[in-house]
Design a protein around this motif. Sequence first.
Motif, PDB file in Angstrom:
ATOM      1  N   LEU A   1      67.443  42.003 -25.929  1.00  0.00           N
ATOM      2  CA  LEU A   1      68.745  41.470 -26.339  1.00  0.00           C
ATOM      3  C   LEU A   1      69.445  40.796 -25.171  1.00  0.00           C
ATOM      4  N   PHE A   2      70.186  39.740 -25.488  1.00  0.00           N
ATOM      5  CA  PHE A   2      71.088  39.105 -24.523  1.00  0.00           C
ATOM      6  C   PHE A   2      72.422  38.932 -25.241  1.00  0.00           C
ATOM      7  N   VAL A   3      73.440  39.667 -24.803  1.00  0.00           N
ATOM      8  CA  VAL A   3      74.744  39.663 -25.460  1.00  0.00           C
ATOM      9  C   VAL A   3      75.761  39.005 -24.546  1.00  0.00           C
ATOM     10  N   ALA A   4      76.437  37.953 -25.049  1.00  0.00           N
ATOM     11  CA  ALA A   4      77.432  37.233 -24.265  1.00  0.00           C
ATOM     12  C   ALA A   4      78.764  37.244 -24.992  1.00  0.00           C
ATOM     13  N   SER A   5      79.838  37.529 -24.249  1.00  0.00           N
ATOM     14  CA  SER A   5      81.170  37.565 -24.852  1.00  0.00           C
ATOM     15  C   SER A   5      82.218  37.320 -23.783  1.00  0.00           C
ATOM     16  N   ALA A   6      83.345  36.761 -24.225  1.00  0.00           N
ATOM     17  CA  ALA A   6      84.487  36.601 -23.335  1.00  0.00           C
ATOM     18  C   ALA A   6      85.618  37.521 -23.753  1.00  0.00           C
ATOM     19  N   LYS A   7      85.438  38.238 -24.862  1.00  0.00           N
ATOM     20  CA  LYS A   7      86.493  39.097 -25.401  1.00  0.00           C
ATOM     21  C   LYS A   7      86.141  40.570 -25.246  1.00  0.00           C
ATOM     22  N   ASP A   8      85.110  41.021 -25.945  1.00  0.00           N
ATOM     23  CA  ASP A   8      84.677  42.420 -25.864  1.00  0.00           C
ATOM     24  C   ASP A   8      83.541  42.549 -24.856  1.00  0.00           C
ATOM     25  N   HIS A   9      83.561  43.640 -24.110  1.00  0.00           N
ATOM     26  CA  HIS A   9      82.489  43.852 -23.136  1.00  0.00           C
ATOM     27  C   HIS A   9      81.180  44.126 -23.883  1.00  0.00           C
ATOM     28  N   PRO A  10      80.066  43.497 -23.480  1.00  0.00           N
ATOM     29  CA  PRO A  10      78.781  43.720 -24.154  1.00  0.00           C
ATOM     30  C   PRO A  10      78.383  45.189 -24.248  1.00  0.00           C
ATOM     31  N   ASP A  11      78.761  46.000 -23.245  1.00  0.00           N
ATOM     32  CA  ASP A  11      78.446  47.435 -23.315  1.00  0.00           C
ATOM     33  C   ASP A  11      79.101  48.075 -24.528  1.00  0.00           C
ATOM     34  N   ASN A  12      80.358  47.707 -24.791  1.00  0.00           N
ATOM     35  CA  ASN A  12      81.075  48.266 -25.941  1.00  0.00           C
ATOM     36  C   ASN A  12      80.506  47.753 -27.257  1.00  0.00           C
ATOM     37  N   ILE A  13      80.059  46.500 -27.270  1.00  0.00           N
ATOM     38  CA  ILE A  13      79.459  45.950 -28.493  1.00  0.00           C
ATOM     39  C   ILE A  13      78.194  46.718 -28.854  1.00  0.00           C
ATOM     40  N   LEU A  14      77.358  47.014 -27.855  1.00  0.00           N
ATOM     41  CA  LEU A  14      76.114  47.737 -28.112  1.00  0.00           C
ATOM     42  C   LEU A  14      76.367  49.184 -28.539  1.00  0.00           C
ATOM     43  N   LYS A  15      77.469  49.770 -28.058  1.00  0.00           N
ATOM     44  CA  LYS A  15      77.802  51.134 -28.469  1.00  0.00           C
ATOM     45  C   LYS A  15      78.273  51.203 -29.922  1.00  0.00           C
ATOM     46  N   GLU A  16      78.726  50.063 -30.465  1.00  0.00           N
ATOM     47  CA  GLU A  16      79.282  50.047 -31.824  1.00  0.00           C
ATOM     48  C   GLU A  16      78.315  49.486 -32.859  1.00  0.00           C
ATOM     49  N   LEU A  17      77.034  49.334 -32.501  1.00  0.00           N
ATOM     50  CA  LEU A  17      76.064  48.826 -33.475  1.00  0.00           C
ATOM     51  C   LEU A  17      75.891  49.830 -34.608  1.00  0.00           C
ATOM     52  N   PRO A  18      75.735  49.348 -35.862  1.00  0.00           N
ATOM     53  CA  PRO A  18      75.583  50.276 -36.996  1.00  0.00           C
ATOM     54  C   PRO A  18      74.261  51.036 -36.930  1.00  0.00           C
ATOM     55  N   ALA A  19      74.271  52.251 -37.454  1.00  0.00           N
ATOM     56  CA  ALA A  19      73.078  53.106 -37.428  1.00  0.00           C
ATOM     57  C   ALA A  19      72.100  52.678 -38.512  1.00  0.00           C
ATOM     58  N   PRO A  20      70.805  52.586 -38.180  1.00  0.00           N
ATOM     59  CA  PRO A  20      69.811  52.207 -39.204  1.00  0.00           C
ATOM     60  C   PRO A  20      69.582  53.341 -40.191  1.00  0.00           C
TER      61      PRO A  20
ATOM     62  N   ASP B   1      73.931  51.686 -41.864  1.00  0.00           N
ATOM     63  CA  ASP B   1      75.106  52.435 -42.296  1.00  0.00           C
ATOM     64  C   ASP B   1      76.273  52.046 -41.384  1.00  0.00           C
ATOM     65  N   VAL B   2      77.239  51.300 -41.938  1.00  0.00           N
ATOM     66  CA  VAL B   2      78.341  50.806 -41.102  1.00  0.00           C
ATOM     67  C   VAL B   2      79.354  51.899 -40.778  1.00  0.00           C
ATOM     68  N   SER B   3      79.241  53.053 -41.437  1.00  0.00           N
ATOM     69  CA  SER B   3      80.177  54.141 -41.157  1.00  0.00           C
ATOM     70  C   SER B   3      79.745  54.972 -39.947  1.00  0.00           C
ATOM     71  N   LYS B   4      78.524  54.740 -39.450  1.00  0.00           N
ATOM     72  CA  LYS B   4      78.026  55.479 -38.287  1.00  0.00           C
ATOM     73  C   LYS B   4      77.549  54.491 -37.225  1.00  0.00           C
ATOM     74  N   THR B   5      77.570  54.921 -35.982  1.00  0.00           N
ATOM     75  CA  THR B   5      77.077  54.080 -34.895  1.00  0.00           C
ATOM     76  C   THR B   5      75.669  54.506 -34.499  1.00  0.00           C
ATOM     77  N   MET B   6      74.946  53.572 -33.947  1.00  0.00           N
ATOM     78  CA  MET B   6      73.563  53.817 -33.536  1.00  0.00           C
ATOM     79  C   MET B   6      73.512  54.846 -32.407  1.00  0.00           C
ATOM     80  N   SER B   7      72.512  55.696 -32.434  1.00  0.00           N
ATOM     81  CA  SER B   7      72.387  56.735 -31.413  1.00  0.00           C
ATOM     82  C   SER B   7      72.114  56.096 -30.050  1.00  0.00           C
TER      83      SER B   7
END
Length: 342
Positions: free
Chosen positions: A31-50, A103-109
């Motif tokens: 993965l390559f995550v680019a953002s000017a608003k949210d930090h990529p670390d926080n985006i990856l922590k909020e990914l939905p759980a499969p 599952d959008v109600s849970k975050t990925m482990s």
Amino acid sequence: LVFTEEDKYGLYSNLLFKYFLAEGVVCGHDLFVASAKDHPDNILKELPAPLLDDTHRHELGEEATAVKSEDFQDSMKIAWRYQNLPKVEASPTTSTKFGHYYDVSKTMSPELSQSIKWHSFYLPEELSSQPKMKTCNMNSAYARLLHSIQRIIYQEGFDGSDPQKKQKTILRIGIQSLGSMLWGDDICSSDTPEDIHSLTKFLYVLRGLLRKSLSACIITVPAHLIQNKAIMERVTNLSDTVVGLESFIGSERETNPLYKDYHGLVHVHQIPRLNSLICDVSDTKDLAFRLKRKLFTIERLHLPPDLSDTVSRASKQDLAESAKLLSSGCGAMAIGKKHLDF
């Protein structure tokens, strides 16, 4: 290159963005995550759980039961002469399962998200660590981002330079809110932007990088803020897939009984035309999305069979007028002036 027009508040486009990245994690892609608003670390922590297979069957089983009960209630309202007509499938059905469900109600482990290799680009950190960079009338932020993407592609072997040494995988690139003021671009805030061609030049070079490497990219753009239609047409032509999300939040459709089961519309403006001179047009134009308790679903939009229980006679004319605003592909188009005429 997948270009997504953000909804007005960025709620659902951000969810679609995370779905793309989550699929990469489950498939073992880089993965390559680019953002000017949210930090990529926080985006990856909020990914939905499969959802695993057993869980997936249980989840969809519950929803299928609920849909069947709704269909039964609707069949009680439909006139007898319409009951033998072919039923419109609400969701596209395929014989084989494509992709995964989340599952959008849970975050990925954390164990799963850390099992793959990922790279981040956070613009505020890049601006503070590197000297100013501007090339070919492209603003500094875009030039830095292109340089970073190019470096990852060549260093990690996604350009195909070392096919024997490295097991083939795909680099998934996600760029959030490109074209906004946070990237230093003024196409949203000025009628005569200083760097009017910055975004299109960036996409032109990015598309060239994607074509000659094992990579795929999704970008989200606040299209509702860009008033210049010429820029939007250029951006569309430089993309392979163009999808727009129109949320009902804050609009009159939010309280309209026609759309009570949905949270917004999906507009498919362009689908890939690789190795073809003309653009293929999707046969399904009336798509809507809704966020259920755990799943984000995209379905065909069809009007309810009877609105007499919830709509007064005086407002049926207004509903007929609003139904005319639906795309020509809608299966049940209202053409009457005083009532819904199916």
